[in-house]
Design a protein around this motif. Structure first.
Motif, mmCIF file in Angstrom:
data_model
loop_
_atom_site.group_PDB
_atom_site.id
_atom_site.type_symbol
_atom_site.label_atom_id
_atom_site.label_comp_id
_atom_site.label_asym_id
_atom_site.label_seq_id
_atom_site.Cartn_x
_atom_site.Cartn_y
_atom_site.Cartn_z
ATOM 1 N N HIS A 100 -22.895 0.834 20.521
ATOM 2 C CA HIS A 100 -21.690 0.121 20.120
ATOM 3 C C HIS A 100 -20.830 -0.236 21.344
ATOM 4 O O HIS A 100 -20.365 -1.369 21.487
ATOM 5 C CB HIS A 100 -20.912 0.982 19.122
ATOM 6 N N GLU A 156 -22.415 -2.961 23.320
ATOM 7 C CA GLU A 156 -22.238 -4.244 22.633
ATOM 8 C C GLU A 156 -20.861 -4.842 22.939
ATOM 9 O O GLU A 156 -20.732 -6.043 23.209
ATOM 10 C CB GLU A 156 -22.422 -4.037 21.128
ATOM 11 N N HIS A 157 -19.817 -3.992 22.924
ATOM 12 C CA HIS A 157 -18.462 -4.486 23.233
ATOM 13 C C HIS A 157 -18.410 -5.088 24.636
ATOM 14 O O HIS A 157 -17.817 -6.143 24.837
ATOM 15 C CB HIS A 157 -17.440 -3.339 23.151
ATOM 16 N N HIS A 201 -16.611 5.189 20.079
ATOM 17 C CA HIS A 201 -17.065 4.745 21.406
ATOM 18 C C HIS A 201 -17.162 5.909 22.365
ATOM 19 O O HIS A 201 -16.529 6.952 22.160
ATOM 20 C CB HIS A 201 -16.096 3.686 21.947
ATOM 21 N N CYS A 256 -11.262 -2.659 16.716
ATOM 22 C CA CYS A 256 -12.497 -2.018 16.239
ATOM 23 C C CYS A 256 -12.190 -0.643 15.664
ATOM 24 O O CYS A 256 -11.358 0.087 16.189
ATOM 25 C CB CYS A 256 -13.474 -1.888 17.406
ATOM 26 N N GLY A 292 -17.350 -1.360 10.668
ATOM 27 C CA GLY A 292 -17.195 -2.051 11.946
ATOM 28 C C GLY A 292 -18.527 -2.296 12.640
ATOM 29 O O GLY A 292 -18.578 -2.367 13.859
HETATM 30 ZN ZN LIG Z 1 -16.670 -2.462 17.579
#
Ligand SMILES: [Zn+2]
Length: 383
Positions: free
Chosen positions: A97, A100-101, A197, A193, A43
């Protein structure tokens, strides 16, 4: 089959598990455990690192239902091992990550563009969008992304039923089969995803868009989040204060100070060119008129200055050569002959003096790689 413990608690770093298999594979050993906290690459998120019984785990991959740990020494099948995940790395990857989302979600909301390429590098993250993000919007996107961090809300991760999924609007890179894992950042983003996180957005710390560029008809965004963004800030702050000290300017006015410095430098450069031109004229005047040949070695001249000086000399002599340089790096030359086609001369000279270059008509320019005396002698003998 390996049980995925990493989804239960992303901040848990230590676990015990049983070795299902350990196979030598070239220089490494591939270990499959009954359960693991090690996140395998997937991912867009790189794999965790850490140790198994103190042996370094340098990569982790998914293979069907198994998770394969790459280690450098064997462990015994059937035994219980102790695994420790490198949390420093894990936290950095989660911060990046999750950041980024949020950025991808905001851009998707604002412009409808999809994230079509995502790379978490050691220096920065890049995200590619399939549409051009206007550069005026970048600051606003970044501001909104950081607002999401300050709100410090919980990240919602769930597995909707097929019916629920049907009605759900979410970002996804590909058509997904089986249970789809949805990661929701409040109103900012909903995306399928499999990565890890942060638990609450405040853990991301900072989201910083470094730069953006046109890329394959869309926009590529370079960004940082969390510790990496903080470290980048520390490094850049140091640089700004260094520049500020050197220029005796306020840190937030260093760009103005640099601009002033460049203008000053350009002015001095122009003056220097003018002074050199006068110097060439004086030196040329000192050369006796109607001399057959003059060879001058000068210091620190640009190619256009060599030519300028050579042209002035040619007004007084039949054959003029101006050179600048040294034996190691070579001598740049401008050589001219009054009413003379210079190419035949320079072809031979280049052969003799390890040179290259040429030109049109009565003037040639290039460089020789030979001793000063040899150059001078050759030109005088062959002029
Ligand atoms: Zn992701």
């Amino acid at each position: 089959m390996t049980e995925k413990l990493f989804y239960n608690d992303v901040y848990k770093s230590e676990f015990n598990a049983r070795v299902l298999s350990c196979n030598k594979n070239g220089d490494r050993y591939d270990v499959i455990l009954d359960k693991t906290l090690f996140y395998p690459e997937g991912g867009g998120q790189p794999a965790d690192n850490g140790t198994i019984n103190g042996i370094k785990v340098f990569d982790v991959h998914e293979d069907g239902d198994d998770i394969v740990h790459y280690i450098s020494e064997p462990v015994e099948e059937g035994t219980e091992i102790n695994g420790v995940v490198d949390m420093e790395r894990r936290v950095r990857l989660m911060q990046q990550h999750s950041g980024e989302h949020i950025v991808s979600g905001i851009i998707h909301h604002k412009f409808g563009y999809d994230n079509v390429g995502f790379h978490m590098g050691s220096e920065f993250i890049t995200i590619d969008f399939n549409g051009v993000v206007p550069k005026e919007s970048i600051d606003e996107i970044e501001k909104e992304a950081n607002e999401a961090v300050y709100k410090n809300f919980a990240v919602n991760i769930f597995y909707p039923t097929p019916d629920e999924l049907e009605k759900l609007e979410y970002r996804s890179k590909k058509a997904l089969e089986g249970a789809v894992r949805i990661v929701q950042f409040g109103e900012y983003d909903i995306c399928a995803c499999c990565g890890l996180h942060v638990v609450k957005t405040g853990e991301i710390g900072i989201i910083k868009i470094l730069s953006h560029q046109n890329y394959k008809g869309g926009t590529r965004i370079f960004m940082l989040a969390g510790k990496q963004a903080y470290e980048d800030y520390v490094a850049k702050n140091k640089i700004i204060y260094n520049i500020s000290n050197m220029l005796s300017a306020k840190p937030n006015e260093t760009d103005i100070a640099v601009e002033r410095l460049i203008n000053e430098r350009n002015f001095i450069k122009e003056q220097l060119v003018a002074v050199k031109k006068q110097l060439f004229a004086l030196k040329a005047e000192a050369v006796k008129e109607n001399t057959d040949c003059v060879v001058m070695f000068e210091d620190n001249l640009e190619s256009f200055e060599l030519r300028q000086f050579c042209e002035l000399l040619m007004e007084r002599v039949d054959f003029a050569a101006v050179l600048c340089g040294n034996e190691e790096e070579g001598y740049k030359y401008a050589i001219g002959g009054k009413n003379k086609e210079m190419m035949p001369f320079i072809k031979e000279a280049n052969k003799a003096l390890n040179g290259r270059g040429g030109g049109k008509g009565d003037m040639v320019q290039g460089s020789f790689k030979a001793a000063k005396e040899d150059i001078e002698k050759y030109i005088r003998d062959n002029a």
